[in-house]
Design an enzyme around this catalytic site. Structure first.
Site, PDB file in Angstrom:
ATOM      1  N   LEU A   1       0.919  -1.552  -0.332  1.00 51.85           N
ATOM      2  CA  LEU A   1       0.456   0.036  -0.252  1.00 51.85           C
ATOM      3  C   LEU A   1       0.871   1.041  -0.123  1.00 51.85           C
ATOM      4  O   LEU A   1       1.856   1.188   0.734  1.00 51.85           O
ATOM      5  CB  LEU A   1      -1.008  -0.299   1.156  1.00 51.85           C
ATOM      6  CG  LEU A   1      -2.022  -1.335   0.957  1.00 51.85           C
ATOM      7  CD1 LEU A   1      -2.416  -1.435   2.911  1.00 51.85           C
ATOM      8  CD2 LEU A   1      -2.924  -0.704   0.370  1.00 51.85           C
TER       9      LEU A   1
ATOM     10  N   ASN B   1      -2.605  -6.021   9.976  1.00 50.14           N
ATOM     11  CA  ASN B   1      -1.804  -7.216   8.739  1.00 50.14           C
ATOM     12  C   ASN B   1      -1.208  -8.384   9.777  1.00 50.14           C
ATOM     13  O   ASN B   1      -1.341  -8.324  10.614  1.00 50.14           O
ATOM     14  CB  ASN B   1      -0.993  -6.712   8.638  1.00 50.14           C
ATOM     15  CG  ASN B   1      -0.114  -7.957   6.980  1.00 50.14           C
ATOM     16  OD1 ASN B   1      -1.239  -8.549   6.285  1.00 50.14           O
ATOM     17  ND2 ASN B   1       1.022  -7.957   7.184  1.00 50.14           N
TER      18      ASN B   1
ATOM     19  N   GLU C   1       4.177   2.974   7.039  1.00 54.79           N
ATOM     20  CA  GLU C   1       4.798   2.405   5.689  1.00 54.79           C
ATOM     21  C   GLU C   1       5.644   2.114   5.035  1.00 54.79           C
ATOM     22  O   GLU C   1       6.054   1.466   4.268  1.00 54.79           O
ATOM     23  CB  GLU C   1       5.018   4.128   5.370  1.00 54.79           C
ATOM     24  CG  GLU C   1       4.142   5.296   4.892  1.00 54.79           C
ATOM     25  CD  GLU C   1       4.235   6.691   5.314  1.00 54.79           C
ATOM     26  OE1 GLU C   1       5.252   7.257   3.834  1.00 54.79           O
ATOM     27  OE2 GLU C   1       3.737   7.638   5.760  1.00 54.79           O
TER      28      GLU C   1
ATOM     29  N   HIS D   1       1.215 -11.307   8.941  1.00 52.73           N
ATOM     30  CA  HIS D   1       2.453 -11.650   8.669  1.00 52.73           C
ATOM     31  C   HIS D   1       2.677 -12.913   9.298  1.00 52.73           C
ATOM     32  O   HIS D   1       3.040 -13.359  10.232  1.00 52.73           O
ATOM     33  CB  HIS D   1       2.995 -10.579   8.818  1.00 52.73           C
ATOM     34  CG  HIS D   1       4.763 -11.042   8.174  1.00 52.73           C
ATOM     35  ND1 HIS D   1       4.717 -10.539   6.532  1.00 52.73           N
ATOM     36  CD2 HIS D   1       5.879 -11.187   8.385  1.00 52.73           C
ATOM     37  CE1 HIS D   1       6.178 -10.998   6.007  1.00 52.73           C
ATOM     38  NE2 HIS D   1       6.811 -11.616   7.255  1.00 52.73           N
TER      39      HIS D   1
HETATM   40  C1  GRF Z   1      -1.135 -16.214   5.281  1.00 61.28           C
HETATM   41  O1  GRF Z   1       0.004 -16.433   5.465  1.00 61.28           O
HETATM   42  C2  GRF Z   1      -1.125 -14.604   5.761  1.00 61.28           C
HETATM   43  O2  GRF Z   1      -0.146 -14.331   7.196  1.00 61.28           O
HETATM   44  C3  GRF Z   1       0.079 -14.009   4.810  1.00 61.28           C
HETATM   45  O3  GRF Z   1      -0.725 -13.816   3.096  1.00 61.28           O
HETATM   46  C4  GRF Z   1      -1.530 -15.557   3.479  1.00 61.28           C
HETATM   47  C5  GRF Z   1      -2.644 -15.944   3.504  1.00 61.28           C
HETATM   48  O4  GRF Z   1      -3.444 -16.693   4.079  1.00 61.28           O
HETATM   49  N1  GRF Z   1      -0.027 -12.001   4.856  1.00 61.28           N
HETATM   50  P1  GRF Z   1      -4.778 -17.120   3.435  1.00 61.28           P
HETATM   51  O5  GRF Z   1      -5.490 -16.558   1.885  1.00 61.28           O
HETATM   52  O6  GRF Z   1      -5.325 -15.853   4.697  1.00 61.28           O
HETATM   53  O7  GRF Z   1      -5.960 -18.559   3.773  1.00 61.28           O
END
Ligand code: GRF
Length: 193
Positions: A96, A110, A145, A112
């Site tokens: 973004l 988010n 950011e 991660h």
């Molecule tokens: C997950 O591992 C998340 O941490 C990452 O992308 C993946 C998305 O998986 N950012 P899903 O589409 O929620 O199954």
């Protein structure tokens, strides 16, 4: 708490949507998933949202060419029209711009798949294995950011096992993600009250 005070959440996805499913299946006392936006037509998560009766939109970034901000302005307009209060990224594969990040500062989160600050970016499971780490996991954080930085809302960890591959590790971390994300979203929803 009365339903009327639940925070209206939009989930942004690009793919299969298993974290979206976890957010939908959790007890939504403090938040309500009111909208799901995919930037990719045909993302699996769209069907998950529809089956749950949640409004879905596909806003294809490719229609905006290289103009990332125009794509984000279209998303922002859709979010504001629906009085969205929190935006949760769940496998949303677009970085973004500062425009969108600033517009949603403090309300944009988010998940991660690593123990940040270790391994921002991609291939987190392979990198954790290559480094010989004994622990791995996932992080929910506010979006700023800088990519995969920002204040943590929660982190969950697991042990890397002998014989783990990037695939086996990814599968176990994904399960952990599903239990981490909902309470972190609740925490943010609660803090905005
Ligand atoms: C997950 O591992 C998340 O941490 C990452 O992308 C993946 C998305 O998986 N950012 P899903 O589409 O929620 O199954």
């Amino acid at each position: 708490m009365p339903i009327a005070t639940r925070r209206r959440v939009a989930v942004l996805i690009s793919g299969r949507g298993s974290n979206l499913r976890a957010l939908l299946e959790a007890k939504q006392d403090d938040y309500e998933i009111a909208l799901v936006i995919s930037n990719r037509p045909g993302a699996g998560g769209i069907e998950i949202a529809r089956a749950a009766g949640v409004e879905t939109l596909t806003i294809d970034h490719k229609s905006y060419g290289k103009n990332r901000e125009a794509f984000e302005r279209a998303m922002d307009a859709a979010l504001r029209e629906r009085n969205i209060e929190i935006v949760a990224l769940a496998g949303f594969m677009r970085v973004l711009t500062p425009y969108f990040v600033r517009a949603w500062e403090g309300k944009l989160i988010n998940i991660h798949p690593s123990l940040l600050p270790k391994y921002p970016g991609v291939d987190t499971h392979a990198r954790a294995l290559a480094a010989g780490d004994v622990m791995h996991g996932c992080t929910v954080h506010l979006v700023v950011e800088e990519v995969d930085a920002g204040e943590f809302l929660g982190q969950a960890r697991l042990a890397i096992l002998p014989g783990d591959t990037p695939e086996t590790l990814a599968a176990r971390v994904l399960e952990l993600e599903h239990s981490l994300y909902p309470p972190c979203l609740v925490r943010l929803a609660f803090s905005l009250r």
